[in-house]
Write a protein that holds these residues in place. Structure first.
Motif, short mmCIF file in Angstrom:
data_model
loop_
_atom_site.label_atom_id
_atom_site.label_comp_id
_atom_site.label_asym_id
_atom_site.label_seq_id
_atom_site.Cartn_x
_atom_site.Cartn_y
_atom_site.Cartn_z
N ALA A 193 -35.60 14.28 11.08
CA ALA A 193 -34.28 13.69 11.77
C ALA A 193 -33.34 13.65 9.94
CB ALA A 193 -33.70 12.24 12.26
N SER A 194 -32.20 14.22 9.56
CA SER A 194 -31.52 14.11 8.91
C SER A 194 -30.39 13.62 8.39
CB SER A 194 -31.81 15.58 8.04
OG SER A 194 -31.33 16.86 8.09
N PRO A 195 -29.36 13.19 8.25
CA PRO A 195 -27.63 13.62 8.34
C PRO A 195 -27.61 14.53 8.63
CG PRO A 195 -28.69 12.11 5.92
CD PRO A 195 -29.77 13.34 6.91
N GLY A 196 -25.86 14.76 9.95
CA GLY A 196 -25.75 15.77 9.65
C GLY A 196 -26.03 16.80 10.54
N ALA A 231 -28.60 9.80 9.77
CA ALA A 231 -29.17 9.94 10.70
C ALA A 231 -29.51 9.77 11.92
CB ALA A 231 -30.55 10.04 10.51
N ILE A 232 -28.98 11.03 13.19
CA ILE A 232 -29.17 10.43 13.98
C ILE A 232 -30.87 9.72 14.26
CG2 ILE A 232 -28.40 11.14 16.56
CD1 ILE A 232 -26.08 13.02 15.35
N PRO A 233 -31.67 8.92 15.49
CA PRO A 233 -32.73 8.92 16.13
C PRO A 233 -32.94 10.22 16.71
CG PRO A 233 -31.67 7.12 16.33
CD PRO A 233 -30.06 8.53 16.18
N ALA A 234 -34.23 11.11 15.90
CA ALA A 234 -34.76 12.63 16.34
C ALA A 234 -35.00 13.18 17.65
CB ALA A 234 -35.54 12.57 14.97
N GLU A 235 -35.42 11.58 18.30
CA GLU A 235 -35.49 11.75 19.53
C GLU A 235 -34.51 11.83 20.49
OE1 GLU A 235 -35.35 7.27 18.71
OE2 GLU A 235 -36.24 9.21 18.03
N THR A 236 -33.15 12.24 19.90
CA THR A 236 -32.43 12.04 20.44
C THR A 236 -31.63 13.62 21.46
OG1 THR A 236 -31.87 9.92 20.08
CG2 THR A 236 -29.81 10.54 21.21
N VAL A 237 -30.57 13.15 22.45
CA VAL A 237 -29.80 13.99 23.47
C VAL A 237 -28.75 13.96 23.47
CG1 VAL A 237 -31.92 16.08 23.52
CG2 VAL A 237 -30.96 14.43 24.91
N LEU A 238 -27.51 15.20 22.78
CA LEU A 238 -26.36 14.44 23.67
C LEU A 238 -25.53 14.74 24.12
CD1 LEU A 238 -26.74 13.64 20.55
CD2 LEU A 238 -25.01 11.72 20.47
N PHE A 239 -24.66 14.62 24.83
CA PHE A 239 -23.73 16.18 25.51
C PHE A 239 -22.73 14.91 26.36
CE2 PHE A 239 -26.96 14.57 28.43
CZ PHE A 239 -26.30 14.24 30.28
N LEU A 250 -21.03 15.12 13.08
CA LEU A 250 -19.60 15.39 12.03
C LEU A 250 -19.72 13.64 11.33
CD1 LEU A 250 -16.40 17.15 13.72
CD2 LEU A 250 -18.01 17.74 11.72
N VAL A 251 -19.67 12.85 11.85
CA VAL A 251 -19.74 11.61 11.54
C VAL A 251 -21.36 11.25 11.06
CG1 VAL A 251 -19.49 9.21 11.67
CG2 VAL A 251 -18.53 10.61 13.55
N SER A 252 -22.50 11.73 11.23
CA SER A 252 -23.63 11.49 10.48
C SER A 252 -23.79 12.01 9.20
CB SER A 252 -24.51 12.42 12.20
OG SER A 252 -25.78 12.01 10.99
N ALA A 253 -23.48 13.24 9.18
CA ALA A 253 -23.00 14.04 7.32
C ALA A 253 -22.14 13.48 6.46
CB ALA A 253 -22.76 15.33 7.55
N ARG A 254 -20.99 12.67 7.30
CA ARG A 254 -19.65 11.46 6.57
C ARG A 254 -20.77 10.38 6.02
NH1 ARG A 254 -15.68 8.56 6.63
NH2 ARG A 254 -14.29 9.24 5.05
N GLU A 255 -21.05 9.79 7.35
CA GLU A 255 -21.88 8.25 7.21
C GLU A 255 -22.95 8.80 6.24
OE1 GLU A 255 -19.63 5.83 7.09
OE2 GLU A 255 -18.52 6.74 8.04
N ASP A 256 -23.60 10.08 6.42
CA ASP A 256 -24.69 9.92 5.48
C ASP A 256 -25.78 8.69 6.95
OD1 ASP A 256 -26.71 11.21 3.69
OD2 ASP A 256 -27.29 9.20 2.51
#
Length: 452
Positions: free
Chosen positions: A286-289, A381-389, A373-379
């Motif tokens: 998991a990495s930011p953005g 990372a979103i948890p690697a085991e998470t999906v979104l829709f 976008l928010v993850s990249a701006r705030e630096d």
């Protein structure tokens, strides 16, 4: 020719004009409007009566049309389950993307499954097609090959051979001697397509037409050709990626927006039966953005990675670069983030990309895009085991999307354990998956990033 019978048509987009002009108002092309003779003046009077046609009601039951399988699951999926006799299919794609390679492989596979196939090439000599077949290892397939552009000769050959499938590569190279226009012109393309589609319906022969595309990615020639055929397929892909996507945008015998995924290899195109694993194969920790979107393409759930990069801009007008998504949708999401969540992107360059060369058109990707976008701006990372829709409205509310169960099952199959979805979604319990419901974008940003 009388003024009433004069016709002026744009050779670039097919738009009709009442008089000649230097520039087409529809597409903006210069010196593209040409005068054309009408295909037929039509009967002057209907003196004799016609025959009465047979009428049925809506409750009449008919058996589903028989289908011939090619053995290539991804190709059959896009066709709606297989090739329907007497159907007309139009395939478009960028030059060099692999249209001829795909159709030659499909013809060989159909022929090996008992379908009599003819491959007519108007762009290449027979020797060139045989060289491609040799490179692909298809020389043993019983495919009849011909190189011709005269449509009269082609139809005579098809009538004599009566194949189950005929591939015409391409429709822009065909010419009809009854039409006084150059091959590739609007009149020739329209007339050639009409003759081939009519022949397919009368003789029960399935026809696949290859179409050139314009710089905008649309099939060149008059739009009426897409209305004539039963199925319109686009072969998509980026030059820098080995993945190719065959997408149905129209299908009278199956679902539209269905996709088939292929990988370009040294031995031709190989089908990808699990595209989600392929598009996520290069995803590391998991990495930011980075955010994983659980999407639906036709009837198939596909997981893709949305990547974002936000950096200070040295320019007066910050850049907005988008690959694989609609740039207008990005602008809308940025405006909602700033107006509803208080997260400004002024003075920041924004780069957005869908990994693997995939193109996402579904509005359900809004939440994953906003998260990246928010993850990249705030630096952060979103948890690697998470999906979104979820779809984002202009008020900042999250709107539920369809086929939630299929999205969750696909995510669980690939090892994801958590999903973030809009409230009021029709959720179904899926083993191994926990779902966090969010009412709006402000709550999501505050919960995930402690902002908003």
């Amino acid at each position: 020719m009388s003024k009433s019978s004069q016709s002026f048509t744009c050779s670039s987009c097919g738009a009709a004009h009442r008089k000649w002009a230097g520039r087409c108002d529809a597409c903006g092309a210069w010196n593209s409007i040409v005068e054309e003779a009408p295909l037929s003046a039509g009967p002057k009077a209907l003196g004799a009566k016609g025959r009465t046609i047979a009428l049925t009601d809506l409750a009449t039951e008919e058996a589903a049309p028989p289908r011939a399988s090619s053995g290539i699951e991804e190709f059959d999926r896009v066709l709606g389950g297989g090739l329907v006799p007497a159907s007309a299919i139009l395939v478009g794609g960028d030059p060099g993307i692999g249209k001829s390679t795909l159709l030659l492989q499909a013809a060989a596979s159909f022929a090996r499954h008992g379908v009599k196939c003819l491959y007519i090439s108007g762009e290449e000599a027979s020797a060139q097609v045989r060289m491609r077949a040799q490179r692909l290892g298809l020389t043993d397939a019983p495919v009849a090959l011909g190189a011709e552009t005269n449509l009269r000769d082609i139809l005579t050959t098809l009538d004599a051979e009566r194949p189950g499938l005929a591939i015409i590569d391409s429709i822009q190279t065909m010419w009809l001697d009854t039409v006084e226009a150059a091959p590739g012109s609007v009149s020739q393309v329209r007339a050639a397509a009409h003759e081939l589609v009519t022949f397919a319906k009368k003789r029960g022969v399935a026809i696949i037409l290859v179409g050139h595309v314009t710089k905008d990615g649309q099939i060149a020639g008059p739009r009426v050709v897409e209305h004539m055929v039963d199925t319109v397929l686009y072969f998509e892909g980026e030059r820098g990626h080995q993945f190719r996507i065959l997408r149905a945008v129209k299908n009278r015998f199956g679902p539209a927006d269905e996709i088939g995924v292929f990988e370009m290899t040294g031995g031709g195109l190989s089908q990808v039966l699990n595209p989600s694993a392929l598009f996520l194969s290069e995803r590391g920790q998991a990495s930011p953005g980075s955010a994983v979107f659980a999407g639906i393409e036709g009837t198939r759930p596909v997981l893709t990675e949305i990547q974002a990069l936000v950096a200070p801009s040295p320019l007066g007008t910050p850049r907005r670069t988008v690959v694989g998504l609609d740039s207008g949708r990005l602008s809308t999401i940025l405006a909602v983030l700033e107006a509803r969540c208080g997260i400004p992107f002024t003075g920041l360059d924004v780069f957005l990309n869908v990994a693997g060369g995939m193109r996402v058109t579904e509005p359900a990707a809004d939440l994953a895009v906003a998260a990246a976008l928010v993850s990249a701006r705030e630096d952060v990372a979103i948890p690697a085991e998470t999906v979104l829709f979820g779809e984002i409205s202009l008020s900042g509310a999250l709107r539920p999307v369809g086929q939630t169960e299929n999205r969750l099952k696909e995510a669980a199959k690939l090892g994801f354990s958590q999903a973030i979805a809009p409230s009021r979604s029709k959720l179904v319990a899926v083993e191994g998956m926990s779902v966090r419901e969010m009412p709006d974008l402000t709550a999501f940003v505050g919960d995930m990033f402690g902002a908003g």
